[in-house]
Every structure is written in structure tokens, then in C-alpha cells.
Design a protein around this motif. Structure first.
Motif, mmCIF file in Angstrom:
data_model
loop_
_atom_site.group_PDB
_atom_site.id
_atom_site.type_symbol
_atom_site.label_atom_id
_atom_site.label_comp_id
_atom_site.label_asym_id
_atom_site.label_seq_id
_atom_site.Cartn_x
_atom_site.Cartn_y
_atom_site.Cartn_z
ATOM 1 N N GLU A 22 0.817 -1.217 0.000
ATOM 2 C CA GLU A 22 0.000 0.000 0.000
ATOM 3 C C GLU A 22 0.851 1.267 0.000
ATOM 4 O O GLU A 22 0.390 2.335 -0.383
ATOM 5 C CB GLU A 22 -0.938 0.001 1.206
ATOM 6 N N LYS A 23 2.091 1.144 0.453
ATOM 7 C CA LYS A 23 3.010 2.285 0.445
ATOM 8 C C LYS A 23 3.681 2.465 -0.914
ATOM 9 O O LYS A 23 4.534 3.328 -1.083
ATOM 10 C CB LYS A 23 4.066 2.115 1.536
ATOM 11 N N GLY A 24 3.341 1.614 -1.867
ATOM 12 C CA GLY A 24 3.922 1.714 -3.193
ATOM 13 C C GLY A 24 5.187 0.913 -3.390
ATOM 14 O O GLY A 24 5.847 1.005 -4.426
ATOM 15 N N ASP A 25 5.532 0.108 -2.400
ATOM 16 C CA ASP A 25 6.700 -0.764 -2.505
ATOM 17 C C ASP A 25 6.245 -2.166 -2.884
ATOM 18 O O ASP A 25 5.083 -2.532 -2.701
ATOM 19 C CB ASP A 25 7.451 -0.802 -1.170
ATOM 20 N N THR A 26 7.170 -2.947 -3.395
ATOM 21 C CA THR A 26 6.844 -4.317 -3.782
ATOM 22 C C THR A 26 7.524 -5.293 -2.835
ATOM 23 O O THR A 26 8.752 -5.371 -2.770
ATOM 24 C CB THR A 26 7.317 -4.610 -5.224
ATOM 25 N N TRP A 27 6.727 -5.991 -2.083
ATOM 26 C CA TRP A 27 7.230 -7.007 -1.146
ATOM 27 C C TRP A 27 7.603 -8.249 -1.932
ATOM 28 O O TRP A 27 6.795 -8.788 -2.700
ATOM 29 C CB TRP A 27 6.149 -7.317 -0.120
ATOM 30 N N LYS A 28 8.818 -8.718 -1.766
ATOM 31 C CA LYS A 28 9.233 -9.989 -2.343
ATOM 32 C C LYS A 28 9.429 -10.967 -1.204
ATOM 33 O O LYS A 28 10.323 -10.814 -0.386
ATOM 34 C CB LYS A 28 10.529 -9.832 -3.154
ATOM 35 N N ASP A 29 8.570 -11.964 -1.167
ATOM 36 C CA ASP A 29 8.561 -12.879 -0.032
ATOM 37 C C ASP A 29 9.713 -13.873 -0.108
ATOM 38 O O ASP A 29 9.957 -14.498 -1.142
ATOM 39 C CB ASP A 29 7.233 -13.647 -0.002
ATOM 40 N N PHE A 30 10.438 -14.010 0.995
ATOM 41 C CA PHE A 30 11.519 -14.979 1.116
ATOM 42 C C PHE A 30 11.262 -15.760 2.399
ATOM 43 O O PHE A 30 11.926 -15.578 3.398
ATOM 44 C CB PHE A 30 12.864 -14.259 1.151
ATOM 45 N N ALA A 31 10.217 -16.594 2.351
ATOM 46 C CA ALA A 31 9.829 -17.386 3.514
ATOM 47 C C ALA A 31 10.611 -18.697 3.526
ATOM 48 O O ALA A 31 10.683 -19.390 2.517
ATOM 49 C CB ALA A 31 8.334 -17.677 3.481
ATOM 50 N N VAL A 32 11.179 -19.013 4.682
ATOM 51 C CA VAL A 32 11.959 -20.240 4.836
ATOM 52 C C VAL A 32 11.329 -21.055 5.952
ATOM 53 O O VAL A 32 11.313 -20.623 7.108
ATOM 54 C CB VAL A 32 13.438 -19.943 5.154
ATOM 55 N N ALA A 33 10.793 -22.210 5.626
ATOM 56 C CA ALA A 33 10.086 -23.023 6.613
ATOM 57 C C ALA A 33 11.044 -23.516 7.686
ATOM 58 O O ALA A 33 12.239 -23.703 7.462
ATOM 59 C CB ALA A 33 9.418 -24.210 5.922
ATOM 60 N N GLY A 34 10.472 -23.739 8.861
ATOM 61 C CA GLY A 34 11.257 -24.215 9.998
ATOM 62 C C GLY A 34 11.061 -23.259 11.151
ATOM 63 O O GLY A 34 11.657 -22.182 11.181
ATOM 64 N N GLY A 35 10.169 -23.632 12.097
ATOM 65 C CA GLY A 35 9.783 -22.727 13.170
ATOM 66 C C GLY A 35 10.931 -22.188 13.985
ATOM 67 O O GLY A 35 10.863 -21.094 14.529
ATOM 68 N N GLY A 36 12.026 -22.955 14.086
ATOM 69 C CA GLY A 36 13.158 -22.497 14.871
ATOM 70 C C GLY A 36 13.981 -21.440 14.199
ATOM 71 O O GLY A 36 14.739 -20.728 14.853
ATOM 72 N N GLY A 37 13.892 -21.304 12.886
ATOM 73 C CA GLY A 37 14.635 -20.287 12.181
ATOM 74 C C GLY A 37 16.018 -20.704 11.727
ATOM 75 O O GLY A 37 16.716 -19.914 11.078
#
Length: 429
Positions: free
Chosen positions: A63-78
Motif C-alpha cells: 500500500e506504500k507503493g513498494d513491492t514485497w518480495k517474499d523470502f519465507a523459509v520453513a522451519g519454526g526455529g529459524g
């Protein structure tokens, strides 16, 4: 929820840093304008409540005019996310922002790869908005390089209300009450405690037990100051014995189970209780459960007057694009905005890190958590979660994980032997 436990990869050394950036600059500069405008965000919010929260942040940034590029990495512990981050930094192509926290922020700062967002923080008065116990963690050499998004209370016990009614019990306030209740639940054919057989879950449970057995002053001396006599002492031995006693009330199929699946056992009534930080509430909310009716959220036994905190935060990495830099500052501003703080924490199960928020839309679990946070601040019993990367170096934390995990799984090791190993682990470099 948390960043990793166990032996995390350390940031690349200064020589490697200079080399990889020299090698990577050409590739980065070659990126087209469309790609450079993307704000790539590395995170590990992939479970139900967490994924919903990540989506909110994405929408608000868009909404701020930026483009979010998702970099989701599974694994609850990180841990998987931190491995991916290291790989990207070594390649000279870090994401614009990454979900990291605690001492890891300082370590990445030492590598010279983080960018200051202090202009945003000064303009918006972050020093007055963020509790001092947290704001210092977000700074590197006095400059904000990361933004916090929430406060999680770790020393929580989650209880299926119907299971407790079946054995005519109240939420346990002491360890003696806890084990009496667990015994009654087991006799009724209900698994008393849900847990996932992963080292970080073992560590978190032990951390909570240690706080409940020894109190905040003991916890501070043992896990923050790493005092040798405290780590080896009788209170630590008692905490380890209490922790190990819980195992008899867990199921045998726990190995490798993710935390949210253990929470699901409590939601469904297959298990009665779970020690877990209040990100677990997001799972209850997604399942349509109501606090006080379907489930209870209470401080873990013995820890009513103390509060272990875990803070999710995003650190910002140096990029070579003015567009992305603008997006980073937009993201930093969003993270502390009242609107995002409210929407995000309602979804996540945590409470706003921004002080002075109106909590009228939050449920009783969150309101109690916020009140207890303030009370613990005043009493000096607010302590950072060592099991969730808020205190110790990855090397010490990983060594603690090994000791606790081995003790949980080795029926022949004594509590004193484990305590001695914790003292040795505290010296890990």
C-alpha cells in the motif's frame, strides 16, 4: 517465534565479507530497475497464525507503493532461515530485511553488512516508544539497525479447558500442583503435556521450568551472567530434576514434531497442556478457539511474578538501490506504526512492543501479558529468553541446547551431571 537453536552458522568473517562483496557487486548492479525496486524480506513465519501476520505486513508495504518480495523459509526455529541468510550474504546479495534478533544483530553489525535506519527512528521517536530493555538490542554502536515488531511472553502454559474440567482441576500455580494434575490427566487417558521432540522445544521448556523453580534473580545469574557456581548449584539441579520429571507425562511420538502440531494436540483435546511462548495463541485463534472458554493461558508454575521475553525483529542489510533503500525505510516505519502493531499482534498472539497502545481490541491473554510485562519491568523480574536467541551467543546457546536435549533423552544422566555440563557449555566460544 524464535530464531535458531543449536549450532547456528556464524556470519562470514571480514575477509570473506570484502571478497564476496567485490565479487557480487557486478551482479547486483546488473539487476534491472524492476527487480531493484523489490523489497525482499526473509522470514520464517510459515505456520497458520504467523503466516497470516506476514501477509498483513506484505499488504501494508504494498500500500506504500513498494513491492514485497517474499523470502519465507520453513522451519519454526529459524535455523533454515539463518543458513539461507548466510548463503545470500556470502554471495553478495543479501535480502533487504531479515528476521533476526538478539546478539545475532550485533554479530551481523560487526560484519559491516547492516544499514542504519536511525533517521526513521529519530523522526518517529523510537527511544520513547520502545522499552529500554528492547531498544538496546536493536542498535549497533548506538544506531538503530533493526526494528522490533512485538513482545512474546515465553513462560506460558496453555491448557485445554475441557481436559482440566474432566479431572476437576484448576490451572496449576506450583510445580506440586502441576504434577498432581498431570497424574490425574494421565489416569483419565489424556496426554498431560504436548511437546515436540526438537532441541529448541526442550530448551524452551527447561528455561521456563528453571525460571519457575529458581526465580528471576537465579535465572539472570545463571543464563545472562553465566555464573559458574549458579550453573552447577543445587537450584539448577532441582530445575533439571523438575524438567526431567515432565517427560513421564509426554507421549512417545514426539520426536521431530513441530511446535504448532503440539499446539494442535492441545486444541483438539488429545493433550491437555503445552509449555510454549504466546505465539501459540495464533494457532488457537486460527482454530476459532476462545480464551477463558476453550483454553486457558497462564504463567507457568512458579513464574507468575516474572516474565521471559522474546522479540521478533527485522534487521536491514546494505543494498545498492535507492528504490530498495526507500522501501527499507518504509518497512521500518510500518513495523512500529500503531496500525501495524495492532493488526499484527492481534494475529500473532503477541503484544505490541510500542508502548502506550490501546489494547481494548486484544483478548484477556494479551491484556494479562501486557500488564505482567509492565509489572515485571517495575519489579526487575523482566528477563530475556536465552532459549530464543535474546541473550547468549549462538555458540553458547547451541551448547546449552545440546546439554538439555541430551539430558532429556538420556535416562542414565543425573541432574548434577547435566548441571556440570551447562557450566562447561557456558564457556563455549
Amino acid at each position: 517465534m524464535r530464531t535458531q537453536r543449536g549450532n547456528l552458522p556464524k556470519p562470514a568473517g571480514r575477509t570473506a565479507k570484502l571478497t564476496v562483496y567485490a565479487l557480487g557487486v557486478a551482479a547486483v548492479l546488473a539487476c534491472g530497475a524492476a527487480r531493484s525496486a523489490e523489497v525482499e524480506v526473509l522470514h520464517y513465519w510459515t505456520s497458520g497464525g504467523e503466516a497470516k501476520s506476514a501477509q498483513v505486513l506484505k499488504q501494508m508495504l504494498d500500500e506504500k507503493g513498494d513491492t514485497w518480495k517474499d523470502f519465507a523459509v520453513a522451519g519454526g526455529g529459524g535455523g533454515n532461515a539463518m543458513t539461507a541468510l548466510k548463503t545470500r550474504v556470502i554471495a553478495g546479495n543479501p535480502p533487504a530485511a531479515a528476521q533476526i534478533k538478539g546478539p545475532a544483530i550485533q554479530e551481523w553489525g560487526d560484519e559491516g553488512v547492516l544499514v542504519s535506519i536511525n533517521d526513521v527512528a529519530k523522526r518517529e521517536g523510537w527511544d520513547k516508544l520502545i522499552p529500554p530493555q528492547i531498544s538496546g538490542i536493536m542498535k549497533y554502536k548506538g544506531q538503530y539497525v533493526a526494528a522490533p515488531v512485538n513482545v512474546h511472553r515465553v513462560n506460558r502454559l496453555w491448557i485445554n479447558a475441557d481436559a482440566l474440567k474432566k479431572v476437576n482441576a484448576q490451572p496449576p500455580a506450583t510445580w506440586d500442583e502441576f504434577f498432581r494434575t498431570a497424574e490425574a490427566l494421565q489416569k483419565a487417558g489424556i496426554t498431560p503435556v504436548a511437546i515436540g521432540g526438537q532441541q529448541w522445544q526442550d530448551a524452551e521448556t527447561f528455561e521456563t521450568v528453571a525460571l519457575g523453580v529458581g526465580g528471576a534473580a537465579f535465572y539472570e545469574k545463571a543464563f545472562v551472567q553465566l555464573d559458574q557456581s549458579t550453573l552447577r548449584g543445587p537450584t539448577m539441579v532441582k530445575a533439571l530434576e523438575t524438567f526431567k520429571k515432565i517427560k513421564a507425562y509426554t507421549d512417545k511420538a514426539q520426536t521431530g514434531r513441530d511446535w504448532n502440531l503440539a499446539t494442535g494436540m492441545v486444541i483438539s483435546g488429545k493433550a491437555a497442556m503445552q509449555f510454549m511462548g504466546d505465539w501459540a495463541k495464533g494457532e488457537f485463534s486460527v482454530a476459532g478457539k476462545v480464551p477463558g472458554k476453550d483454553y486457558l493461558c497462564v504463567p507457568a508454575p512458579g513464574s507468575q511474578n516474572a516474565y521471559t521475553f522474546n522479540v521478533d525483529s527485522f534487521a536491514f542489510f546494505k543494498v545498492r538501490s535507492a528504490d530498495v533503500e526507500k522501501g527499507q525505510k518504509d518497512l521500518a516505519s510500518l513495523l512500529l506504526s500503531p496500525k501495524f502493531q495492532e493488526i499484527f499482534n492481534l494475529n500473532k498472539g503477541s503484544i505490541p512492543v510500542r508502548q502506550g497502545m490501546d489494547l481494548s481490541k486484544f483478548d484477556t491473554c494479551a491484556q494479562r501479558s501486557a500488564a505482567d510485562f509492565t509489572s515485571a519491568q517495575a519489579k526487575g523480574t523482566l528477563v530475556p529468553s536465552w532459549a530464543h536467541d535474546m541473550v547468549d551467543t549462538p555458540a553458547v546457546e547451541g551448547a546449552f541446547y545440546d546439554v538439555i536435549g541430551n539430558f532429556w533423552n538420556d535416562d542414565n544422566e543425573s541432574a548434577q551431571q547435566a548441571a556440570d555440563k551447562l557450566a562447561v557449555a557456558a564457556k563455549t566460544r
